[in-house]
Design a protein around this motif. Sequence first.
Motif, PDB file in Angstrom:
ATOM      1  N   ARG A  74      22.135  -8.779  -3.511  1.00 33.72           N
ATOM      2  CA  ARG A  74      21.606  -7.505  -2.867  1.00 33.72           C
ATOM      3  C   ARG A  74      20.442  -7.445  -2.197  1.00 33.72           C
ATOM      4  O   ARG A  74      19.542  -7.868  -3.074  1.00 33.72           O
ATOM      5  N   GLY A  75      20.114  -6.743  -1.379  1.00 38.48           N
ATOM      6  CA  GLY A  75      18.703  -6.674  -0.778  1.00 38.48           C
ATOM      7  C   GLY A  75      17.906  -5.411  -1.614  1.00 38.48           C
ATOM      8  O   GLY A  75      18.616  -4.811  -2.447  1.00 38.48           O
ATOM      9  N   PRO A  76      16.727  -5.700  -1.293  1.00 37.84           N
ATOM     10  CA  PRO A  76      15.996  -4.555  -2.160  1.00 37.84           C
ATOM     11  C   PRO A  76      16.298  -3.138  -1.486  1.00 37.84           C
ATOM     12  O   PRO A  76      16.265  -2.872  -0.287  1.00 37.84           O
ATOM     13  N   GLU A  77      16.863  -2.078  -2.628  1.00 36.49           N
ATOM     14  CA  GLU A  77      17.208  -0.877  -2.155  1.00 36.49           C
ATOM     15  C   GLU A  77      15.769   0.064  -2.107  1.00 36.49           C
ATOM     16  O   GLU A  77      15.341   0.084  -3.005  1.00 36.49           O
ATOM     17  N   LEU A  78      16.043   0.872  -1.179  1.00 39.75           N
ATOM     18  CA  LEU A  78      14.675   1.772  -1.242  1.00 39.75           C
ATOM     19  C   LEU A  78      15.292   3.197  -1.938  1.00 39.75           C
ATOM     20  O   LEU A  78      15.773   4.155  -1.151  1.00 39.75           O
ATOM     21  N   THR A  79      15.121   3.269  -3.062  1.00 37.07           N
ATOM     22  CA  THR A  79      15.592   4.470  -3.831  1.00 37.07           C
ATOM     23  C   THR A  79      14.440   5.423  -3.869  1.00 37.07           C
ATOM     24  O   THR A  79      13.411   5.071  -3.499  1.00 37.07           O
ATOM     25  N   PRO A  80      14.690   6.805  -4.345  1.00 36.42           N
ATOM     26  CA  PRO A  80      13.777   7.607  -4.372  1.00 36.42           C
ATOM     27  C   PRO A  80      12.761   7.599  -5.539  1.00 36.42           C
ATOM     28  O   PRO A  80      11.573   7.702  -4.917  1.00 36.42           O
ATOM     29  N   GLY A  81      12.806   6.860  -6.318  1.00 36.35           N
ATOM     30  CA  GLY A  81      11.813   6.290  -7.291  1.00 36.35           C
ATOM     31  C   GLY A  81      11.002   5.355  -6.787  1.00 36.35           C
ATOM     32  O   GLY A  81       9.714   5.148  -6.787  1.00 36.35           O
ATOM     33  N   ARG A  82      11.409   4.590  -6.026  1.00 32.86           N
ATOM     34  CA  ARG A  82      10.513   3.403  -5.393  1.00 32.86           C
ATOM     35  C   ARG A  82       9.403   4.097  -4.230  1.00 32.86           C
ATOM     36  O   ARG A  82       8.623   4.020  -4.092  1.00 32.86           O
ATOM     37  N   ILE A  83      10.237   4.852  -3.313  1.00 33.36           N
ATOM     38  CA  ILE A  83       9.317   5.537  -2.277  1.00 33.36           C
ATOM     39  C   ILE A  83       8.349   6.486  -3.022  1.00 33.36           C
ATOM     40  O   ILE A  83       7.200   6.408  -2.516  1.00 33.36           O
ATOM     41  N   ALA A  84       8.515   7.132  -4.088  1.00 35.70           N
ATOM     42  CA  ALA A  84       7.641   8.181  -4.743  1.00 35.70           C
ATOM     43  C   ALA A  84       6.320   7.129  -5.337  1.00 35.70           C
ATOM     44  O   ALA A  84       5.503   7.365  -5.057  1.00 35.70           O
ATOM     45  N   VAL A  85       6.917   5.942  -5.778  1.00 32.93           N
ATOM     46  CA  VAL A  85       5.822   5.077  -6.303  1.00 32.93           C
ATOM     47  C   VAL A  85       5.133   4.441  -5.056  1.00 32.93           C
ATOM     48  O   VAL A  85       3.801   4.431  -5.263  1.00 32.93           O
ATOM     49  N   LEU A  86       5.614   4.273  -4.092  1.00 33.24           N
ATOM     50  CA  LEU A  86       4.898   3.572  -3.101  1.00 33.24           C
ATOM     51  C   LEU A  86       3.896   4.570  -2.236  1.00 33.24           C
ATOM     52  O   LEU A  86       2.920   4.582  -2.041  1.00 33.24           O
ATOM     53  N   VAL A  87       4.589   5.850  -2.424  1.00 30.60           N
ATOM     54  CA  VAL A  87       3.664   7.032  -1.767  1.00 30.60           C
ATOM     55  C   VAL A  87       2.316   7.315  -2.583  1.00 30.60           C
ATOM     56  O   VAL A  87       1.284   7.451  -2.171  1.00 30.60           O
ATOM     57  N   LEU A  88       2.860   7.433  -4.135  1.00 26.31           N
ATOM     58  CA  LEU A  88       1.652   7.670  -4.889  1.00 26.31           C
ATOM     59  C   LEU A  88       0.568   6.267  -4.989  1.00 26.31           C
ATOM     60  O   LEU A  88      -0.658   6.569  -5.370  1.00 26.31           O
ATOM     61  N   ALA A  89       0.851   5.254  -4.941  1.00 29.29           N
ATOM     62  CA  ALA A  89       0.218   4.112  -4.734  1.00 29.29           C
ATOM     63  C   ALA A  89      -0.733   3.959  -3.564  1.00 29.29           C
ATOM     64  O   ALA A  89      -1.997   4.024  -3.401  1.00 29.29           O
ATOM     65  N   ALA A  90      -0.218   4.589  -2.378  1.00 26.74           N
ATOM     66  CA  ALA A  90      -0.926   4.674  -1.349  1.00 26.74           C
ATOM     67  C   ALA A  90      -1.830   5.981  -1.231  1.00 26.74           C
ATOM     68  O   ALA A  90      -3.277   5.651  -0.905  1.00 26.74           O
ATOM     69  N   LEU A  91      -1.623   7.102  -1.906  1.00 24.20           N
ATOM     70  CA  LEU A  91      -2.554   7.996  -2.032  1.00 24.20           C
ATOM     71  C   LEU A  91      -3.736   7.562  -2.973  1.00 24.20           C
ATOM     72  O   LEU A  91      -4.737   7.860  -2.815  1.00 24.20           O
ATOM     73  N   ALA A  92      -3.233   6.872  -4.075  1.00 29.80           N
ATOM     74  CA  ALA A  92      -4.341   6.375  -5.136  1.00 29.80           C
ATOM     75  C   ALA A  92      -5.449   5.351  -4.511  1.00 29.80           C
ATOM     76  O   ALA A  92      -6.444   5.442  -4.416  1.00 29.80           O
ATOM     77  N   LEU A  93      -4.879   4.455  -3.481  1.00 28.34           N
ATOM     78  CA  LEU A  93      -5.633   3.659  -2.829  1.00 28.34           C
ATOM     79  C   LEU A  93      -6.566   4.503  -1.733  1.00 28.34           C
ATOM     80  O   LEU A  93      -7.658   3.979  -1.795  1.00 28.34           O
ATOM     81  N   ILE A  94      -6.121   5.350  -0.916  1.00 27.63           N
ATOM     82  CA  ILE A  94      -6.738   6.168  -0.163  1.00 27.63           C
ATOM     83  C   ILE A  94      -7.772   6.774  -0.999  1.00 27.63           C
ATOM     84  O   ILE A  94      -9.161   6.717  -0.611  1.00 27.63           O
ATOM     85  N   PHE A  95      -7.680   7.356  -2.128  1.00 28.00           N
ATOM     86  CA  PHE A  95      -8.668   8.094  -2.982  1.00 28.00           C
ATOM     87  C   PHE A  95      -9.480   7.105  -3.689  1.00 28.00           C
ATOM     88  O   PHE A  95     -10.997   7.401  -3.510  1.00 28.00           O
TER      89      PHE A  95
ATOM     90  N   ALA B 121     -10.354  -0.744 -10.973  1.00 25.51           N
ATOM     91  CA  ALA B 121      -9.994  -1.507 -12.214  1.00 25.51           C
ATOM     92  C   ALA B 121      -9.064  -0.847 -13.139  1.00 25.51           C
ATOM     93  O   ALA B 121      -8.413  -1.243 -13.831  1.00 25.51           O
ATOM     94  N   THR B 122      -9.458   0.548 -13.180  1.00 25.21           N
ATOM     95  CA  THR B 122      -8.873   1.598 -14.104  1.00 25.21           C
ATOM     96  C   THR B 122      -7.240   1.351 -13.684  1.00 25.21           C
ATOM     97  O   THR B 122      -6.350   1.292 -14.452  1.00 25.21           O
ATOM     98  N   ALA B 123      -6.907   1.695 -12.362  1.00 26.43           N
ATOM     99  CA  ALA B 123      -5.725   1.448 -11.868  1.00 26.43           C
ATOM    100  C   ALA B 123      -4.923   0.260 -12.235  1.00 26.43           C
ATOM    101  O   ALA B 123      -3.644   0.486 -12.578  1.00 26.43           O
ATOM    102  N   LEU B 124      -5.496  -0.745 -12.078  1.00 26.10           N
ATOM    103  CA  LEU B 124      -4.824  -2.209 -12.415  1.00 26.10           C
ATOM    104  C   LEU B 124      -4.516  -2.184 -13.977  1.00 26.10           C
ATOM    105  O   LEU B 124      -3.508  -2.892 -14.245  1.00 26.10           O
ATOM    106  N   ILE B 125      -5.547  -1.755 -14.614  1.00 24.51           N
ATOM    107  CA  ILE B 125      -5.105  -1.910 -16.229  1.00 24.51           C
ATOM    108  C   ILE B 125      -4.155  -1.192 -16.546  1.00 24.51           C
ATOM    109  O   ILE B 125      -3.056  -1.396 -17.162  1.00 24.51           O
ATOM    110  N   GLY B 126      -4.096   0.284 -15.773  1.00 27.10           N
ATOM    111  CA  GLY B 126      -2.931   1.053 -16.145  1.00 27.10           C
ATOM    112  C   GLY B 126      -1.466   0.315 -15.836  1.00 27.10           C
ATOM    113  O   GLY B 126      -0.292   0.409 -16.171  1.00 27.10           O
ATOM    114  N   ALA B 127      -1.633  -0.264 -14.419  1.00 24.19           N
ATOM    115  CA  ALA B 127      -0.397  -0.949 -13.859  1.00 24.19           C
ATOM    116  C   ALA B 127      -0.100  -2.135 -14.793  1.00 24.19           C
ATOM    117  O   ALA B 127       1.304  -2.317 -15.202  1.00 24.19           O
TER     118      ALA B 127
END
Length: 83
Positions: free
Chosen positions: A15-36, A63-69
Amino acid sequence: MGTKTSERGTKAGRRGPELTPGRIAVLVLAALALIFIFENRGPTEIRLLVPVVTLPLWVALLATALIGAVCGAYAGCVRRRRR
């Protein structure tokens, strides 16, 4: 002999990687965190128990984001092992 495919057109058993709503939310939050993080580049003083360290704010935020991840990934692994 060809490989069998499922109804969705993928190879059977894979099965290929499925783009679920949860994964989309994580990608959006990660992008916003990187921009910030990269928009906050000014130097800042951080107290680490006793010493005071001066470094760019983006380094401290990253560093804080990486520790949290890492902590989140560890908690997820522990949770899966208990099931």
